[in-house]
Design a protein around this motif. Sequence first.
Motif, PDB file in Angstrom:
ATOM      1  N   PRO A  74      -0.126   2.493 -11.927  1.00 15.83           N
ATOM      2  CA  PRO A  74       0.067   1.165 -12.523  1.00 15.83           C
ATOM      3  C   PRO A  74       1.375   0.493 -12.134  1.00 15.83           C
ATOM      4  CG  PRO A  74      -0.720   2.744 -14.156  1.00 15.83           C
ATOM      5  CD  PRO A  74      -0.380   3.532 -12.938  1.00 15.83           C
ATOM      6  N   ASP A  75       2.481   1.227 -12.090  1.00 10.05           N
ATOM      7  CA  ASP A  75       3.777   0.604 -11.808  1.00 10.05           C
ATOM      8  C   ASP A  75       3.823   0.034 -10.397  1.00 10.05           C
ATOM      9  OD1 ASP A  75       4.602   1.244 -14.332  1.00 10.05           O
ATOM     10  OD2 ASP A  75       5.648   3.081 -13.724  1.00 10.05           O
ATOM     11  N   VAL A  76       3.354   0.834  -9.427  1.00 12.07           N
ATOM     12  CA  VAL A  76       3.348   0.370  -8.041  1.00 12.07           C
ATOM     13  C   VAL A  76       2.397  -0.815  -7.881  1.00 12.07           C
ATOM     14  CG1 VAL A  76       2.747   1.002  -5.672  1.00 12.07           C
ATOM     15  CG2 VAL A  76       4.009   2.610  -7.112  1.00 12.07           C
ATOM     16  N   LEU A  77       1.208  -0.715  -8.495  1.00 13.51           N
ATOM     17  CA  LEU A  77       0.246  -1.805  -8.386  1.00 13.51           C
ATOM     18  C   LEU A  77       0.786  -3.089  -8.995  1.00 13.51           C
ATOM     19  CD1 LEU A  77      -3.247  -0.204  -9.080  1.00 13.51           C
ATOM     20  CD2 LEU A  77      -2.574  -1.553  -7.109  1.00 13.51           C
ATOM     21  N   ARG A 108      -9.007  10.107 -10.682  1.00 12.74           N
ATOM     22  CA  ARG A 108      -7.557  10.019 -10.482  1.00 12.74           C
ATOM     23  C   ARG A 108      -7.135   8.616 -10.054  1.00 12.74           C
ATOM     24  NH1 ARG A 108      -6.164  15.772  -7.429  1.00 12.74           N
ATOM     25  NH2 ARG A 108      -6.996  17.126  -9.050  1.00 12.74           N
ATOM     26  N   LEU A 109      -7.756   7.628 -10.679  1.00 12.20           N
ATOM     27  CA  LEU A 109      -7.433   6.242 -10.391  1.00 12.20           C
ATOM     28  C   LEU A 109      -6.869   5.579 -11.636  1.00 12.20           C
ATOM     29  CD1 LEU A 109     -10.675   5.251  -8.462  1.00 12.20           C
ATOM     30  CD2 LEU A 109      -8.519   5.976  -7.495  1.00 12.20           C
ATOM     31  N   ALA A 110      -6.053   4.577 -11.448  1.00 13.18           N
ATOM     32  CA  ALA A 110      -5.506   3.852 -12.587  1.00 13.18           C
ATOM     33  C   ALA A 110      -5.132   2.442 -12.184  1.00 13.18           C
ATOM     34  CB  ALA A 110      -4.283   4.570 -13.146  1.00 13.18           C
ATOM     35  N   LEU A 111      -5.500   1.480 -13.001  1.00 12.53           N
ATOM     36  CA  LEU A 111      -5.073   0.104 -12.826  1.00 12.53           C
ATOM     37  C   LEU A 111      -4.334  -0.339 -14.078  1.00 12.53           C
ATOM     38  CD1 LEU A 111      -8.249  -1.548 -11.249  1.00 12.53           C
ATOM     39  CD2 LEU A 111      -6.062  -1.208 -10.143  1.00 12.53           C
ATOM     40  N   PRO A 112      -3.394  -1.242 -13.964  1.00 11.52           N
ATOM     41  CA  PRO A 112      -2.745  -1.769 -15.156  1.00 11.52           C
ATOM     42  C   PRO A 112      -3.755  -2.514 -16.029  1.00 11.52           C
ATOM     43  CG  PRO A 112      -1.534  -2.349 -13.162  1.00 11.52           C
ATOM     44  CD  PRO A 112      -2.855  -1.801 -12.734  1.00 11.52           C
ATOM     45  N   PHE A 149      -0.373  -3.003   1.999  1.00  5.71           N
ATOM     46  CA  PHE A 149       0.888  -2.472   1.486  1.00  5.71           C
ATOM     47  C   PHE A 149       1.157  -1.102   2.101  1.00  5.71           C
ATOM     48  CE2 PHE A 149      -0.517  -5.499  -1.668  1.00  5.71           C
ATOM     49  CZ  PHE A 149       0.643  -6.197  -1.938  1.00  5.71           C
ATOM     50  N   THR A 150       2.391  -0.921   2.543  1.00  6.18           N
ATOM     51  CA  THR A 150       2.766   0.354   3.156  1.00  6.18           C
ATOM     52  C   THR A 150       3.890   0.973   2.349  1.00  6.18           C
ATOM     53  OG1 THR A 150       4.265  -0.787   4.685  1.00  6.18           O
ATOM     54  CG2 THR A 150       2.027  -0.423   5.434  1.00  6.18           C
ATOM     55  N   SER A 151       4.934   1.419   3.022  1.00  7.28           N
ATOM     56  CA  SER A 151       6.044   2.035   2.327  1.00  7.28           C
ATOM     57  C   SER A 151       6.796   0.979   1.533  1.00  7.28           C
ATOM     58  CB  SER A 151       6.980   2.697   3.343  1.00  7.28           C
ATOM     59  OG  SER A 151       7.430   1.729   4.266  1.00  7.28           O
ATOM     60  N   GLY A 152       7.773   1.404   0.800  1.00 10.82           N
ATOM     61  CA  GLY A 152       8.533   0.499  -0.041  1.00 10.82           C
ATOM     62  C   GLY A 152       8.644   1.088  -1.434  1.00 10.82           C
ATOM     63  N   THR A 153       9.544   0.573  -2.197  1.00  7.56           N
ATOM     64  CA  THR A 153       9.766   1.093  -3.542  1.00  7.56           C
ATOM     65  C   THR A 153       8.949   0.292  -4.546  1.00  7.56           C
ATOM     66  OG1 THR A 153      11.631  -0.373  -3.928  1.00  7.56           O
ATOM     67  CG2 THR A 153      12.106   1.753  -2.898  1.00  7.56           C
ATOM     68  N   THR A 154       8.917   0.803  -5.771  1.00  4.68           N
ATOM     69  CA  THR A 154       8.215   0.087  -6.831  1.00  4.68           C
ATOM     70  C   THR A 154       8.837  -1.285  -7.052  1.00  4.68           C
ATOM     71  OG1 THR A 154       7.649   2.169  -7.898  1.00  4.68           O
ATOM     72  CG2 THR A 154       7.525   0.203  -9.253  1.00  4.68           C
ATOM     73  N   SER A 189      10.582  -2.970  -4.823  1.00  5.78           N
ATOM     74  CA  SER A 189      10.568  -3.791  -3.606  1.00  5.78           C
ATOM     75  C   SER A 189       9.435  -3.334  -2.687  1.00  5.78           C
ATOM     76  CB  SER A 189      11.919  -3.682  -2.880  1.00  5.78           C
ATOM     77  OG  SER A 189      11.920  -4.482  -1.717  1.00  5.78           O
ATOM     78  N   PRO A 190       8.201  -3.751  -2.982  1.00  4.07           N
ATOM     79  CA  PRO A 190       7.064  -3.328  -2.153  1.00  4.07           C
ATOM     80  C   PRO A 190       7.166  -3.915  -0.744  1.00  4.07           C
ATOM     81  CG  PRO A 190       6.340  -4.316  -4.226  1.00  4.07           C
ATOM     82  CD  PRO A 190       7.789  -4.626  -4.083  1.00  4.07           C
ATOM     83  N   ARG A 191       6.528  -3.244   0.180  1.00  3.67           N
ATOM     84  CA  ARG A 191       6.507  -3.731   1.564  1.00  3.67           C
ATOM     85  C   ARG A 191       5.062  -4.065   1.904  1.00  3.67           C
ATOM     86  NH1 ARG A 191       6.515  -1.374   6.849  1.00  3.67           N
ATOM     87  NH2 ARG A 191       7.758  -2.594   8.323  1.00  3.67           N
ATOM     88  N   ALA A 192       4.824  -5.318   2.274  1.00  3.31           N
ATOM     89  CA  ALA A 192       3.463  -5.789   2.511  1.00  3.31           C
ATOM     90  C   ALA A 192       3.344  -6.343   3.922  1.00  3.31           C
ATOM     91  CB  ALA A 192       3.095  -6.864   1.492  1.00  3.31           C
ATOM     92  N   VAL A 193       2.466  -5.742   4.722  1.00  3.04           N
ATOM     93  CA  VAL A 193       2.236  -6.154   6.110  1.00  3.04           C
ATOM     94  C   VAL A 193       1.151  -7.230   6.129  1.00  3.04           C
ATOM     95  CG1 VAL A 193       1.380  -5.388   8.351  1.00  3.04           C
ATOM     96  CG2 VAL A 193       2.937  -3.931   7.034  1.00  3.04           C
TER      97      VAL A 193
END
Length: 498
Positions: free
Chosen positions: A91-94, A127-131, A176-181, A183-187
């Motif tokens: 949830p946090d990353v999403l 093992r899935l979760a959405l906010p 979305f690839t690497s990056g922090t919660t 500061s996400p990184r979106a290609v």
Amino acid sequence: MLDTLAHTLRAHPDRPAVLGATRTGAVRVKATHADLADLADRHTAALHARGIGRGSTVGVAVRPGPRALAVMLAVHRLGARAAVLDPGAGPDVLRARLALARPDVVLADATAQAVAGLARPLARRARLALPDLAELGPVVTVGPRLPGCAPALDSGARTTALPRPVDEDGDAVIVFTSGTTSSPRAVVHTRSSLAAGMATVAELVAPEAGRPVLGGTFFVLLPSLVSGAPVALPARPPRVLARQMRQLAPQATYLTPPQLRRLLAAGGRFTGRVWTGSAPASADLLTRVKQAGADEAWGVYALTELFPAAAVEQAEKASFTGAGDLAGTPLPGVAAKTDATGELLLSGPAARHRCLGREPDPWVATGDRAHLDAYGRIVLEGRLKDMVLREAENIYPGLYEPALHVPGVELAVLVGVPAGDGDEHLVAVVQPSRGADRDALRAALAGPLERMGAARPDAVLLADIPLAGRSLKPDRAATARLAAVRLAAVRRSDGSRG
């Protein structure tokens, strides 16, 4: 290519498009060309009715398969862009990714939803979760709707005339690839960069009409279907997958290295050409694939930012004797160079346009240390961030790990373990193949270890290497923690005996 596929589906409605497998490995048709075309039209009509069009963003949390492909066709026709959401990210990353992409609507199938009622335990099992839905914004369910799921996308309604397909370049997909919660990184890929990547795949694989291809990724589905080849989604249990392979005898197979290893352990056999990527593929693994029946076994070097970039066949990789990991010759249109730090930079028509929120840059910084050999081939030397500092010497694991893949080795990585004084111990963690003789394996490793010179590891541990991500790449951080625990246990044991 998406436009071409839409035409192909209507031109040959009765052709099987997507194949599945029963538990016995028997082949069944999951969708025909007509099924896919009709589903794409219904999704197009429903999204259009919701105001989705040029400039819109559609979040997509749909498992790979016919429905996900139909969603992508609908989004493409409307000129919108798809933000690919991984429900397993948590949830946090999403939440952070959604805040960056700001989708106008999120399409999620039942297994991707963790909401009220029956959907919550279903998602927990997967093992899935959405906010919560309120945090996501407008969410609709595509596919079968379970109690507690979001409202269904009204895909049963058809307008009298679908909107004219958008025929101009623009943003096509956000991945979305690497990056922090925080500061996400979106290609961001455009319609033209996506088309260039798929065209490269089509030229590389060259699927023949009527003969099945096995694989589950978007870049496998589209070129194959455009060529008239049905695509079989690989079964998850290795033994079922092995039976599926026997039934299909596919002309081409795309599986990740972990899938290949599990399939080989289950006695799987191959036909035609086999392609693998998304994680390191050693020459030994490609050799075992050919020994199991493949005509050719290819390792593909690809990134989210540029897919595919280079490829190498087993025979060429096995004959490579230099230091590092041979990734192969850059594919047509791909330019490669290194900067002052040794980082590999790539460019070409299939390169991403930009990262969301950043300015465009024609060169993709791969994060890989590499060099180009005398033949112009890319030779990887390891990830820049994986560098180990020992006694003021920089050691790049990728230079030496390929030499550790002797017969009997499933995986091998070099990691740094803190030495307590700001320095690091270099540890080789080697995962033996199933049934391998450990004493014989240590003896086989002696030569490669000796040739590592100043980079010879301080310790060699035989253990299963943790994997991470959907592509199941070696988790170096977890492996380093494992090595630290094992080394500490050895020291305690030695101390107690002393």
